[in-house]
Motif scaffolding. Structure first.
Motif, PDB file in Angstrom:
ATOM      1  N   LEU A 117       0.832  -1.198   0.000  1.00 21.75           N
ATOM      2  CA  LEU A 117       0.000   0.000   0.000  1.00 21.75           C
ATOM      3  C   LEU A 117       0.870   1.253   0.000  1.00 21.75           C
ATOM      4  O   LEU A 117       0.597   2.210  -0.734  1.00 21.75           O
ATOM      5  N   THR A 118       1.913   1.255   0.815  1.00 21.92           N
ATOM      6  CA  THR A 118       2.781   2.427   0.837  1.00 21.92           C
ATOM      7  C   THR A 118       3.587   2.548  -0.460  1.00 21.92           C
ATOM      8  O   THR A 118       3.909   3.665  -0.884  1.00 21.92           O
ATOM      9  N   VAL A 119       3.913   1.411  -1.088  1.00 26.30           N
ATOM     10  CA  VAL A 119       4.538   1.471  -2.408  1.00 26.30           C
ATOM     11  C   VAL A 119       3.614   2.208  -3.368  1.00 26.30           C
ATOM     12  O   VAL A 119       4.030   3.103  -4.120  1.00 26.30           O
ATOM     13  N   VAL A 120       2.334   1.844  -3.321  1.00 28.07           N
ATOM     14  CA  VAL A 120       1.344   2.455  -4.206  1.00 28.07           C
ATOM     15  C   VAL A 120       1.149   3.932  -3.865  1.00 28.07           C
ATOM     16  O   VAL A 120       1.014   4.779  -4.754  1.00 28.07           O
ATOM     17  N   VAL A 121       1.132   4.243  -2.561  1.00 28.64           N
ATOM     18  CA  VAL A 121       1.032   5.649  -2.154  1.00 28.64           C
ATOM     19  C   VAL A 121       2.242   6.415  -2.679  1.00 28.64           C
ATOM     20  O   VAL A 121       2.109   7.557  -3.161  1.00 28.64           O
ATOM     21  N   GLY A 122       3.420   5.802  -2.603  1.00 29.54           N
ATOM     22  CA  GLY A 122       4.614   6.434  -3.148  1.00 29.54           C
ATOM     23  C   GLY A 122       4.510   6.658  -4.640  1.00 29.54           C
ATOM     24  O   GLY A 122       4.903   7.715  -5.159  1.00 29.54           O
ATOM     25  N   VAL A 138      -6.624   2.431  -4.839  1.00 27.49           N
ATOM     26  CA  VAL A 138      -7.944   1.906  -4.452  1.00 27.49           C
ATOM     27  C   VAL A 138      -7.951   0.388  -4.451  1.00 27.49           C
ATOM     28  O   VAL A 138      -8.430  -0.257  -3.499  1.00 27.49           O
ATOM     29  N   PHE A 139      -7.392  -0.218  -5.487  1.00 29.03           N
ATOM     30  CA  PHE A 139      -7.443  -1.682  -5.584  1.00 29.03           C
ATOM     31  C   PHE A 139      -6.432  -2.368  -4.666  1.00 29.03           C
ATOM     32  O   PHE A 139      -6.588  -3.559  -4.381  1.00 29.03           O
ATOM     33  N   VAL A 168      -6.342   1.190 -17.076  1.00 28.94           N
ATOM     34  CA  VAL A 168      -6.787   1.305 -15.689  1.00 28.94           C
ATOM     35  C   VAL A 168      -7.243  -0.058 -15.158  1.00 28.94           C
ATOM     36  O   VAL A 168      -6.964  -0.428 -14.012  1.00 28.94           O
ATOM     37  N   ALA A 169      -7.947  -0.833 -15.995  1.00 30.02           N
ATOM     38  CA  ALA A 169      -8.395  -2.167 -15.590  1.00 30.02           C
ATOM     39  C   ALA A 169      -7.213  -3.084 -15.300  1.00 30.02           C
ATOM     40  O   ALA A 169      -7.229  -3.860 -14.332  1.00 30.02           O
ATOM     41  N   ALA A 170      -6.177  -2.984 -16.136  1.00 30.06           N
ATOM     42  CA  ALA A 170      -4.985  -3.809 -15.918  1.00 30.06           C
ATOM     43  C   ALA A 170      -4.308  -3.447 -14.596  1.00 30.06           C
ATOM     44  O   ALA A 170      -3.913  -4.329 -13.824  1.00 30.06           O
ATOM     45  N   ILE A 171      -4.221  -2.159 -14.331  1.00 28.54           N
ATOM     46  CA  ILE A 171      -3.582  -1.716 -13.089  1.00 28.54           C
ATOM     47  C   ILE A 171      -4.405  -2.149 -11.879  1.00 28.54           C
ATOM     48  O   ILE A 171      -3.868  -2.599 -10.861  1.00 28.54           O
ATOM     49  N   GLY A 172      -5.727  -2.025 -11.959  1.00 32.85           N
ATOM     50  CA  GLY A 172      -6.585  -2.464 -10.865  1.00 32.85           C
ATOM     51  C   GLY A 172      -6.453  -3.947 -10.600  1.00 32.85           C
ATOM     52  O   GLY A 172      -6.366  -4.386  -9.436  1.00 32.85           O
ATOM     53  N   CYS A 173      -6.405  -4.739 -11.662  1.00 27.46           N
ATOM     54  CA  CYS A 173      -6.250  -6.193 -11.528  1.00 27.46           C
ATOM     55  C   CYS A 173      -4.919  -6.540 -10.874  1.00 27.46           C
ATOM     56  O   CYS A 173      -4.840  -7.379  -9.968  1.00 27.46           O
ATOM     57  N   TYR A 174      -3.864  -5.896 -11.309  1.00 28.31           N
ATOM     58  CA  TYR A 174      -2.528  -6.126 -10.754  1.00 28.31           C
ATOM     59  C   TYR A 174      -2.454  -5.698  -9.296  1.00 28.31           C
ATOM     60  O   TYR A 174      -1.870  -6.398  -8.457  1.00 28.31           O
ATOM     61  N   ALA A 175      -3.059  -4.535  -8.975  1.00 25.94           N
ATOM     62  CA  ALA A 175      -2.960  -3.968  -7.631  1.00 25.94           C
ATOM     63  C   ALA A 175      -3.653  -4.823  -6.583  1.00 25.94           C
ATOM     64  O   ALA A 175      -3.280  -4.783  -5.407  1.00 25.94           O
ATOM     65  N   MET A 176      -4.672  -5.602  -6.971  1.00 25.04           N
ATOM     66  CA  MET A 176      -5.378  -6.430  -6.001  1.00 25.04           C
ATOM     67  C   MET A 176      -4.858  -7.863  -5.966  1.00 25.04           C
ATOM     68  O   MET A 176      -5.383  -8.694  -5.232  1.00 25.04           O
TER      69      MET A 176
END
Length: 474
Positions: free
Chosen positions: A157-162, A328-329, A378-386
């Motif tokens: 999560l902090t990686v993503v926040v960064g 978000v994801f 955006v869909a690819a990033i959401g899929c990867y992020a979760m």
């Protein structure tokens, strides 16, 4: 399979005694290493259109080297982090990583030539390699079993926040660029002369915060027990979950430590069959997380969105959108990883990315442009992020035995950065020679192979202590 191994080992059941605030504070501070990792890793994507003009980089191999040179440092950082953290402790190495982050970010912002830019980026990569290995490992060694997935995912999560912070800062720093601006005009603009320097230099602020905060955290209790400091280890564990939890957890840790002391632990240990099974799984997942291709969207956003018909200013805004979705994801992953487990999320992620890449490649092949391209990205990033993004770090931080966790984690993370280097360096070459469509189809094929690998090799580890997972490989 893990679920079938040594079920008689008890699981800690003193949840009512856990000091959740203390655990979360420790994990959040340690996870600041992830924030710096994410920021430093992605900031270059926003600075890319401007420093390339400043350094007159036009050859794809030069552009690829500028983007990927930091990975040389990542490799070195990942390689040395295991040995050094096993010798000096997780805490001291994380403090050192924070200091290197601060120094390298300032140095990168002050360079006058490409020859100076490269070594500063490599030094920053050294800090990334150390933090990427040590932060999740430290959190995994601190966290109670039933919360470990969420807490290690906090690092992601902090990686993503960064990442999002870097995207927002880049967007705010960069002044609007006219759609018809020439390369010369961009070079002479504030962005081309000064703006990209600030994009790198801002990293020093959270770096100093991380450096100072790490002095306030305890050392990993599992490292302390391994070094014979059992009283200190029990004190940390008791502070986390109470006296009963501390005593029980220490007994389980001591059992693995005594087993380790009875055996000679050296490089040959990694080739013992049970450990080799865990190590090959960790390496395979680490490589998949990079070769699934999502990082090219972050690092080469300019090319990806330019091919979809967007200008420079729109690209910077679209990058912020992708960062917000990523954030978000990641919360979705945090909510699901201890409920549904690691395996199902990894399978969903690899299958979902394969389908999205096939569609994205087809649209690039037909030269389609417009908002639907952004939707697919955006869909690819959401899929990867979760899925692959956080869960890979959870798995590789928990599957290795106590006695060789540092070294094994170092090898897995080194494999991750080798894969990342290959991915980052080859994308502009593939994109130039094969085109965007075929490049994304290659990533789709890798994701299909990853799905089959996960289905065949990844057991479920949710809810088990690190010592139970270790016992299950025997």
């Amino acid at each position: 399979m893990i679920g079938a191994a040594k079920q008689e080992m008890p699981v800690a059941t003193h949840a009512e005694h856990f000091d959740i605030a203390y655990i979360c504070t420790i994990s959040a501070v340690a996870a600041l290493g992830g924030l710096l990792f994410g920021y430093d890793w992605v900031v270059i994507g926003g600075a890319k259109p401007f420093y390339e003009k400043f350094f007159h980089l036009s050859d794809p191999s030069q552009q690829g080297w500028a983007m990927s040179c930091a990975l040389v440092g990542c490799l070195v950082g990942a390689l040395i982090s295991g040995w050094l953290s096993d010798r000096f402790g997780r805490k001291r190495l994380l403090i050192a990583a924070g200091l290197v982050f601060a120094i390298s970010s300032i140095g990168t912002g002050l360079v006058a030539s490409f020859a100076a830019f490269v070594p500063w980026r490599i030094l920053g990569g050294l800090a990334i390699g150390m933090a990427s290995s040590l932060s999740p490992m430290y959190i995994a060694e601190i966290a109670p079993a039933q919360y470990r997935g969420k807490l290690v995912s906090l690092n992601q999560l902090t990686v993503v926040v960064g990442i999002l912070l870097a995207q927002i800062v880049n967007w705010l720093i960069a002044k609007p660029v006219p759609p018809a601006a020439t390369a010369s005009e961009i070079l002479q603009s504030w962005n081309g002369q000064v703006g990209w320097r600030w994009m790198f230099g801002v990293t020093a602020i959270p770096s100093v915060l991380f450096f100072i905060s790490m002095f306030l955290l305890p050392e990993s209790p599992r490292w302390l027990a391994k070094k014979g400091a059992h009283a200190l280890a029990k004190r940390v564990l008791s502070r986390i979950g109470g006296e009963s939890y501390g005593a029980q957890a220490l007994r389980e840790i001591e059992a693995t430590v005594e087993d380790a002391n009875a055996k000679r632990t050296d490089l040959r240990t990694l080739f013992e069959r049970p450990i080799l099974k865990a190590l090959s799984l960790g390496v395979g997942l680490a490589v998949l997380q990079q070769w699934c291709g999502i990082n090219v969207i972050f690092n080469y956003a300019e090319e990806v969105f330019s091919a979809a018909g967007y200008n420079v200013s729109d690209i910077l805004f679209n990058i912020v959108v992708t960062g917000a979705v990523n954030l978000v994801f990641t919360f979705v992953a945090i909510g699901f990883v201890d409920r549904y487990g690691r395996r199902v999320l990894m399978l969903i992620g690899s299958a979902g990315l394969a389908i999205i890449y096939i569609c994205l490649g087809a649209l690039y092949y037909t030269h389609s442009r417009g908002v639907h391209m952004l939707v697919l990205v955006v869909a690819a990033i959401g899929c990867y992020a979760m899925s692959l993004a956080p869960v890979t770090w959870v798995v590789i931080s928990e599957i290795f035995p106590n006695r060789i966790r540092g070294a094994a984690m170092s090898i897995a993370v080194t494999a991750l950065w080798v894969a990342s280097f290959i991915l980052t360096y080859t994308f502009p070459i593939f994109n130039h020679s094969l085109g965007a469509a075929k490049t994304f189809w290659i990533y789709a094929a890798i994701c299909v192979a990853g799905f089959l690998f996960i289905r065949a090799r990844l057991p479920e580890t949710k809810g088990k202590t690190l010592e139970q997972i270790e016992a299950s490989w025997k």
